[in-house]
Design a protein around this motif. Structure first.
Motif, short mmCIF file in Angstrom:
data_model
loop_
_atom_site.label_atom_id
_atom_site.label_comp_id
_atom_site.label_asym_id
_atom_site.label_seq_id
_atom_site.Cartn_x
_atom_site.Cartn_y
_atom_site.Cartn_z
N ILE A 124 -30.31 -27.10 9.74
CA ILE A 124 -31.48 -26.21 9.09
C ILE A 124 -32.72 -26.85 9.68
CG2 ILE A 124 -32.87 -25.62 7.05
CD1 ILE A 124 -30.35 -25.85 5.52
N VAL A 125 -33.52 -26.20 10.44
CA VAL A 125 -34.49 -27.01 11.28
C VAL A 125 -35.87 -26.19 10.63
CG1 VAL A 125 -35.56 -26.95 13.44
CG2 VAL A 125 -33.24 -27.07 13.32
N GLY A 126 -36.96 -27.05 10.59
CA GLY A 126 -38.08 -26.69 10.01
C GLY A 126 -38.90 -27.75 9.16
N ARG A 127 -40.17 -27.55 9.22
CA ARG A 127 -40.99 -28.59 8.22
C ARG A 127 -42.09 -27.73 7.32
NH1 ARG A 127 -42.38 -31.83 13.13
NH2 ARG A 127 -40.64 -33.35 13.40
N SER A 128 -41.98 -26.41 7.34
CA SER A 128 -42.94 -25.73 6.51
C SER A 128 -42.58 -25.85 5.20
CB SER A 128 -42.80 -24.14 7.02
OG SER A 128 -41.36 -23.77 6.40
N PHE A 129 -43.77 -25.55 4.18
CA PHE A 129 -43.79 -26.06 2.81
C PHE A 129 -42.61 -24.80 2.07
CE2 PHE A 129 -45.11 -24.66 -1.33
CZ PHE A 129 -45.32 -25.66 -1.96
N ALA A 130 -42.60 -23.85 2.71
CA ALA A 130 -41.41 -22.69 2.31
C ALA A 130 -40.08 -23.36 2.16
CB ALA A 130 -41.75 -21.47 2.83
N LEU A 131 -39.96 -23.91 3.58
CA LEU A 131 -38.42 -24.75 3.92
C LEU A 131 -38.30 -25.91 2.96
CD1 LEU A 131 -35.94 -23.89 5.33
CD2 LEU A 131 -36.86 -25.52 7.24
N ARG A 132 -39.41 -26.68 3.06
CA ARG A 132 -39.23 -28.01 2.21
C ARG A 132 -38.78 -27.51 0.70
NH1 ARG A 132 -43.93 -29.53 4.64
NH2 ARG A 132 -44.86 -29.78 2.51
N GLN A 133 -39.43 -26.72 0.09
CA GLN A 133 -38.87 -26.26 -1.26
C GLN A 133 -37.49 -25.80 -1.46
OE1 GLN A 133 -41.99 -22.98 -1.91
NE2 GLN A 133 -42.78 -24.28 -3.78
N VAL A 134 -37.00 -25.07 -0.49
CA VAL A 134 -35.56 -24.77 -0.40
C VAL A 134 -34.73 -25.98 -0.31
CG1 VAL A 134 -33.48 -23.88 0.81
CG2 VAL A 134 -35.88 -22.52 0.41
N SER A 156 -41.86 -22.86 16.49
CA SER A 156 -41.90 -23.80 17.55
C SER A 156 -40.83 -24.78 17.52
CB SER A 156 -43.22 -24.39 17.84
OG SER A 156 -44.12 -23.61 17.98
N MET A 157 -40.50 -25.51 16.54
CA MET A 157 -39.40 -26.28 16.48
C MET A 157 -38.11 -25.80 16.64
SD MET A 157 -38.75 -28.88 13.05
CE MET A 157 -40.27 -29.29 13.14
N LEU A 158 -38.03 -24.36 16.02
CA LEU A 158 -36.76 -23.63 16.25
C LEU A 158 -36.51 -23.25 17.65
CD1 LEU A 158 -37.17 -21.27 13.00
CD2 LEU A 158 -35.08 -22.75 13.41
N VAL A 159 -37.43 -22.99 18.36
CA VAL A 159 -37.29 -22.60 19.71
C VAL A 159 -37.05 -23.66 20.35
CG1 VAL A 159 -38.53 -22.04 21.90
CG2 VAL A 159 -38.92 -20.83 19.88
N ARG A 160 -37.40 -25.06 20.25
CA ARG A 160 -36.96 -26.20 20.81
C ARG A 160 -35.41 -26.49 20.60
NH1 ARG A 160 -42.34 -27.79 19.76
NH2 ARG A 160 -41.79 -28.93 17.75
N HIS A 161 -35.27 -26.43 19.35
CA HIS A 161 -33.84 -26.46 18.86
C HIS A 161 -32.82 -25.74 19.57
CE1 HIS A 161 -30.50 -27.37 16.17
NE2 HIS A 161 -30.39 -25.91 15.90
N PHE A 162 -33.00 -24.39 19.86
CA PHE A 162 -32.26 -23.48 20.20
C PHE A 162 -32.17 -23.65 21.86
CE2 PHE A 162 -33.39 -20.31 16.76
CZ PHE A 162 -32.25 -21.01 15.88
N VAL A 163 -33.20 -24.16 22.36
CA VAL A 163 -33.27 -24.43 23.89
C VAL A 163 -32.37 -25.74 24.14
CG1 VAL A 163 -34.79 -25.49 25.66
CG2 VAL A 163 -35.63 -23.47 24.46
N GLU A 164 -32.38 -26.70 23.57
CA GLU A 164 -31.52 -27.91 23.49
C GLU A 164 -30.27 -27.53 23.19
OE1 GLU A 164 -33.26 -30.60 20.80
OE2 GLU A 164 -34.99 -30.94 21.86
N ALA A 165 -29.92 -26.68 22.07
CA ALA A 165 -28.34 -26.35 21.83
C ALA A 165 -27.69 -25.49 23.15
CB ALA A 165 -28.30 -25.45 20.58
N ASN A 166 -28.86 -24.54 23.89
CA ASN A 166 -28.20 -23.79 24.72
C ASN A 166 -28.02 -24.67 26.13
OD1 ASN A 166 -28.92 -22.04 27.58
ND2 ASN A 166 -28.23 -20.58 25.70
#
Length: 453
Positions: free
Chosen positions: A139-149, A318-328
């Motif tokens: 699970i990738v991200g640092r946003s407040f909405a994601l941190r709550q989850v 932006s963080m998700l894009v980097r994650h998918f680029v590295e995975a690819n």
């Protein structure tokens, strides 16, 4: 070639084993005692260690214990000229892979080494695969909405409480379920998933509870259901809102009593399963419409967990894009392309009705189709149609102040796309778009169009 450490206080034994393993094309180091072995082990990191039991000062069993404390995965083969059953049992209890008696038989020695290396290879492969799986389900991200989850995941995971995960398609509800399982006391047991929407209603009960041979057409043998397979672990019921009312009633009974019965069977089967469920539907609306049992809803919804849409956490893109680029890059074994700031800005301003799943597919498309060394804002405009706010027009086009500016921006994007499609063959491009070649050259100069890469 493997790294092998030989530990024996007899120089003759060390020399013979050193020569034997080197002849087999392995890298070999040796030590004359336990303390020296521990020092060498930390630096050499051998794949397999041959360790004598009877040595002065620190014996092999003590050295075995200390090495295993440093590296719990160490593969250590004990050797002894005075082997006893008690010594062999104690060595095994302390984590030895095998126990060989002197005089050492060469064939037996090489066979044990080969088996140990095969096991080591399997362990490393399992670790690699586990790492890939963890990366894929991260699970990738640092946003407040994601941190709550994630905060709620951390709180609920250690318990056995049932969780109902809701959110739009593509938000990552399965990832949240896997995170709950991974952080739970059941992490070393099975995580079993069933997509209720993908199973025909007449087969859903068989999938959930199993069936007996001959219980219906096509039941050629006894088969365990998902509840049985998940015994001791976690069962994730994805798209629970699409489950038939008949199946819902049986799931309710399984949750209440911890008992399932196979289709066509009479014997009740006790199961210990933690159930996590997910849906993209409004369950309360489904209850009002008579399509979902209210009592099952209350059983499943002990802890509600809402996964935010990508639109609610744009700062994570932006963080998700980097994650998918590295995975690819890992999967394709290719150097990753960089996304320019303009490209990331355009991606952040899109609506993403398909959420993270759509973003991942879009990143893969851009990596494949973008012709330059990096993915630019123009690549996003040209290759990701229909996803910008405003009926598929890019933010730059919609940001034009006048119709004249809009026409110029659209013309530039159109010409650039056609040049790319024709590998920057100006004559062929001019023919296809029905424009005099001289005019096209003027447009290229006017718009400062340059071939990428």
């Amino acid at each position: 070639m493997a790294r092998i450490l030989v530990v024996d206080d007899e120089e003759g034994i060390r020399r013979v084993l050193h020569q034997l393993f080197e002849y087999e094309d392995h890298e070999v180091r040796s030590a004359g005692g336990g303390a020296e072995a521990i020092s060498i082990y930390a630096e050499f990191q051998p794949d397999v260690t041959f360790l004598d039991v009877k040595m002065a000062r620190m014996d092999g069993l003590e050295a075995l214990t200390k090495i295993r404390e440093h590296d719990p995965a160490a593969v250590i083969i004990m050797i002894s000229g005075h082997g006893t059953i008690d010594t062999a049992v104690e060595a095994t209890r302390r984590g030895a892979y095998d126990f060989l008696e002197k005089p050492l038989d060469t064939d037996r020695l090489l066979l044990v080494l080969r088996n140990a290396l095969q096991q080591q290879g399997l362990v490393q492969e399992n670790q690699r695969l586990r790492g890939e799986i963890e990366s894929r389900h991260q699970i990738v991200g640092r946003s407040f909405a994601l941190r709550q989850v994630l905060d709620r995941v951390e709180k609920v995971a250690p318990t056995d409480a049932r969780v109902l995960i809701t959110g739009e398609n593509g938000t990552g509800k399965e990832l949240v379920a896997r995170a709950i399982h991974r952080l739970s006391p059941r992490a070393d047991k099975a995580f079993i998933e069933l997509n209720c929407a993908a199973i025909p209603s007449e087969l859903i009960e068989s999938e959930l509870f199993g069936h007996m041979k001959g219980s219906f057409t096509g039941a050629h043998e006894d088969r365990a259901g998902k509840f049985e397979l998940a015994d001791g672990g976690t069962l994730f019921l994805d798209e629970i809102g699409d489950m038939s009312l008949a199946a819902q009633a049986k799931v309710l009974r399984a949750l209440q009593e911890g008992i399932v019965t196979r289709v066509g069977g009479a014997k009740p089967i006790q199961v210990d399963v933690r159930v996590l469920a997910a849906t993209n539907k409004d369950v309360e609306d489904e209850i009002a419409a008579g399509r979902f049992r209210e009592d099952l809803y209350y059983r499943l919804n002990v802890i509600p967990l809402i996964v935010p849409s990508l639109r609610e956490r744009r700062e994570d893109i932006s963080m998700l894009v980097r994650h998918f680029v590295e995975a690819n890059a890992r999967q394709s074994n290719m150097r990753p392309k960089q996304f320019t700031d303009e490209a990331l800005d355009r991606l952040q301003r899109m609506d993403w009705p398909g959420n993270v799943r759509e973003l991942r597919n879009t990143v893969e498309r851009l990596l494949i189709l973008a012709s330059g060394a990096s993915v630019t804002g123009e690549d996003v405009d040209l290759l990701v149609g229909g996803k910008m706010k405003g009926g598929g027009l890019s933010g730059d086009l919609l940001g034009c102040a006048t119709f004249a500016e809009f026409k110029e921006a659209a013309e530039r994007a159109f010409i650039l796309q056609k040049l790319r499609e024709n590998d920057w063959n100006v004559s062929e491009t001019a023919r296809i778009i029905d424009m005099p070649r001289s005019n096209l050259y003027k447009k290229i100069e006017r718009y400062d169009l340059v071939r990428e890469g």
